[in-house]
Design a protein around this motif. Structure first.
Motif, short mmCIF file in Angstrom:
data_model
loop_
_atom_site.label_atom_id
_atom_site.label_comp_id
_atom_site.label_asym_id
_atom_site.label_seq_id
_atom_site.Cartn_x
_atom_site.Cartn_y
_atom_site.Cartn_z
N HIS A 74 0.69 -1.22 0.05
CA HIS A 74 0.00 0.18 -0.11
C HIS A 74 0.92 1.17 -0.12
CE1 HIS A 74 -2.64 -3.05 1.92
NE2 HIS A 74 -3.76 -2.44 1.02
N ILE A 75 1.93 1.21 0.73
CA ILE A 75 2.82 2.53 0.94
C ILE A 75 3.69 2.82 -0.36
CG2 ILE A 75 4.98 3.10 1.82
CD1 ILE A 75 3.82 1.35 4.42
N VAL A 76 3.98 1.75 -0.84
CA VAL A 76 4.89 2.00 -2.21
C VAL A 76 3.94 2.52 -3.46
CG1 VAL A 76 6.97 0.62 -1.50
CG2 VAL A 76 4.96 -0.59 -2.80
N THR A 77 2.68 1.65 -3.03
CA THR A 77 1.67 1.98 -4.37
C THR A 77 1.29 3.50 -4.49
OG1 THR A 77 0.98 -0.17 -4.43
CG2 THR A 77 -0.41 1.63 -5.50
N ARG A 78 0.88 4.03 -3.24
CA ARG A 78 0.53 5.40 -3.07
C ARG A 78 1.65 6.32 -3.44
NH1 ARG A 78 -3.91 6.16 -0.18
NH2 ARG A 78 -4.62 4.42 1.33
N ASP A 81 6.08 3.93 -6.61
CA ASP A 81 7.25 3.54 -6.73
C ASP A 81 7.38 2.08 -7.46
OD1 ASP A 81 9.93 2.58 -6.33
OD2 ASP A 81 9.93 3.93 -4.36
N LEU A 82 7.35 2.15 -8.46
CA LEU A 82 7.50 0.86 -9.47
C LEU A 82 8.56 -0.03 -9.17
CD1 LEU A 82 5.95 -0.77 -11.42
CD2 LEU A 82 7.14 0.43 -13.35
N PRO A 83 9.75 0.31 -9.04
CA PRO A 83 10.80 -0.55 -8.60
C PRO A 83 10.57 -1.27 -7.23
CG PRO A 83 11.64 1.26 -9.75
CD PRO A 83 10.14 1.60 -9.36
N TYR A 84 10.14 -0.42 -6.33
CA TYR A 84 9.99 -1.07 -4.85
C TYR A 84 9.07 -2.02 -4.89
CZ TYR A 84 12.02 0.41 -0.59
OH TYR A 84 12.86 0.40 0.55
N LEU A 85 7.82 -1.71 -5.89
CA LEU A 85 6.61 -2.47 -5.81
C LEU A 85 7.14 -3.79 -6.36
CD1 LEU A 85 3.35 -2.73 -5.75
CD2 LEU A 85 3.43 -2.12 -8.04
N LEU A 107 -6.53 -1.29 -5.94
CA LEU A 107 -7.76 -0.27 -5.89
C LEU A 107 -6.92 1.00 -5.51
CD1 LEU A 107 -10.15 -2.49 -3.47
CD2 LEU A 107 -10.32 -1.53 -5.92
N ILE A 108 -5.96 1.15 -4.90
CA ILE A 108 -5.13 2.32 -4.50
C ILE A 108 -4.55 2.84 -5.79
CG2 ILE A 108 -3.17 3.30 -3.31
CD1 ILE A 108 -3.84 1.75 -0.98
N ALA A 109 -3.92 2.12 -6.64
CA ALA A 109 -3.34 2.46 -7.98
C ALA A 109 -4.38 3.01 -8.96
CB ALA A 109 -2.55 1.06 -8.39
N LEU A 117 1.08 0.86 -12.74
CA LEU A 117 1.12 -0.22 -11.68
C LEU A 117 0.21 -1.50 -11.92
CD1 LEU A 117 1.87 2.06 -8.50
CD2 LEU A 117 3.60 1.06 -10.15
N ILE A 118 -0.71 -1.04 -12.67
CA ILE A 118 -1.90 -1.93 -12.57
C ILE A 118 -1.38 -3.30 -13.24
CG2 ILE A 118 -3.96 -2.58 -13.99
CD1 ILE A 118 -4.24 -0.44 -11.84
N SER A 119 -0.69 -3.45 -14.31
CA SER A 119 -0.44 -4.82 -14.75
C SER A 119 0.74 -5.50 -13.92
CB SER A 119 0.25 -4.78 -16.23
OG SER A 119 1.38 -4.02 -16.55
N VAL A 120 1.63 -4.76 -13.57
CA VAL A 120 2.55 -5.34 -12.41
C VAL A 120 2.01 -5.93 -10.98
CG1 VAL A 120 4.50 -4.86 -10.93
CG2 VAL A 120 4.45 -3.68 -13.16
N LEU A 121 0.91 -5.39 -10.52
CA LEU A 121 0.28 -5.85 -9.62
C LEU A 121 -0.75 -7.14 -10.03
CD1 LEU A 121 -0.88 -2.74 -7.95
CD2 LEU A 121 0.23 -4.50 -6.75
#
Length: 205
Positions: A74-78, A81-85, A107-109, A117-121
């Motif tokens: 949740h934190i990195v999505t807000r 931060d794609l690399p961290y995610l 949902l946050i993304a 970030l959508i496809s990565v998640l």
């Protein structure tokens, strides 16, 4: 002889007692590995985060904040931060972890318009049809944002246009037809076939 103690005096006695009881618990919380891990993620202390997750059998990656219920994803999505995610997902982060409001990282993304970030998640295990406590899915949010590229991506990745929320009982397809400002999105959803759905919209209030 009976002594009458004022409410003010009782309050003065109660405060130190409460501090004595709460103090150790608060201190213990602040020293827990999970707390330190989440703080390291918030502060982007990469070396500390790596040290936590490289420990054999480490489970802190899915630690949730005791107040907000947020996890590291949740934190990195807000903060987008794609690399961290990607790193957290590779270390076993639960892509469907919910915070205190039932929100997932996906949902946050969607809510913040972080389409990258959508496809990565989702490829990392996020269920595209998992809703929050109100039953809002990422696709419903994307439609309400009138974000055509995100709607297209979510449909391609398995988003269900006919899954309704809990508050209004409307689906992404319904919301698209109600909003006359985005006819292209309504047309896109009309072309999407109906899906065989499972009950995965999230807890009802």
């Amino acid at each position: 002889m009976l002594f009458r103690v004022s409410s003010f005096a009782l309050a003065l006695i109660a405060v130190p007692m409460a501090m004595t009881i709460a103090g150790p618990a608060t201190a213990q919380l602040g020293q827990s590995p999970g707390y330190k891990f989440l703080q390291a993620v918030k502060d982007s202390k990469n070396d500390e985060v790596i040290a936590f997750l490289d420990k054999p059998g480490a489970t802190v990656v899915n630690t949730r904040d005791v107040v907000s219920g947020e996890g590291a994803l949740h934190i990195v999505t807000r903060r987008g931060d794609l690399p961290y995610l990607s790193y957290l997902l590779s270390k076993g982060a639960d892509a469907n972890l919910r915070d205190g409001k039932g929100e997932t990282a996906l949902l946050i993304a969607a809510r913040l318009g972080r389409g990258e970030l959508i496809s990565v998640l989702i490829k990392g295990g996020a269920n595209p049809n998992l809703g929050n406590a109100s039953g809002e899915t990422a696709l419903i949010i994307a439609v309400q944002r009138r974000d055509q590229p995100m709607v297209r991506e979510l449909l391609d990745l398995g988003g269900d246009p006919d899954q309704a929320d809990h508050l209004q009982g409307f689906s992404a397809r319904d919301y698209a037809h109600q909003d006359t400002r985005s006819p292209a999105i309504a047309t896109m959803l009309d072309a999407a076939p109906k899906k065989v759905r499972r009950a995965v919209s999230g807890p009802k209030l």
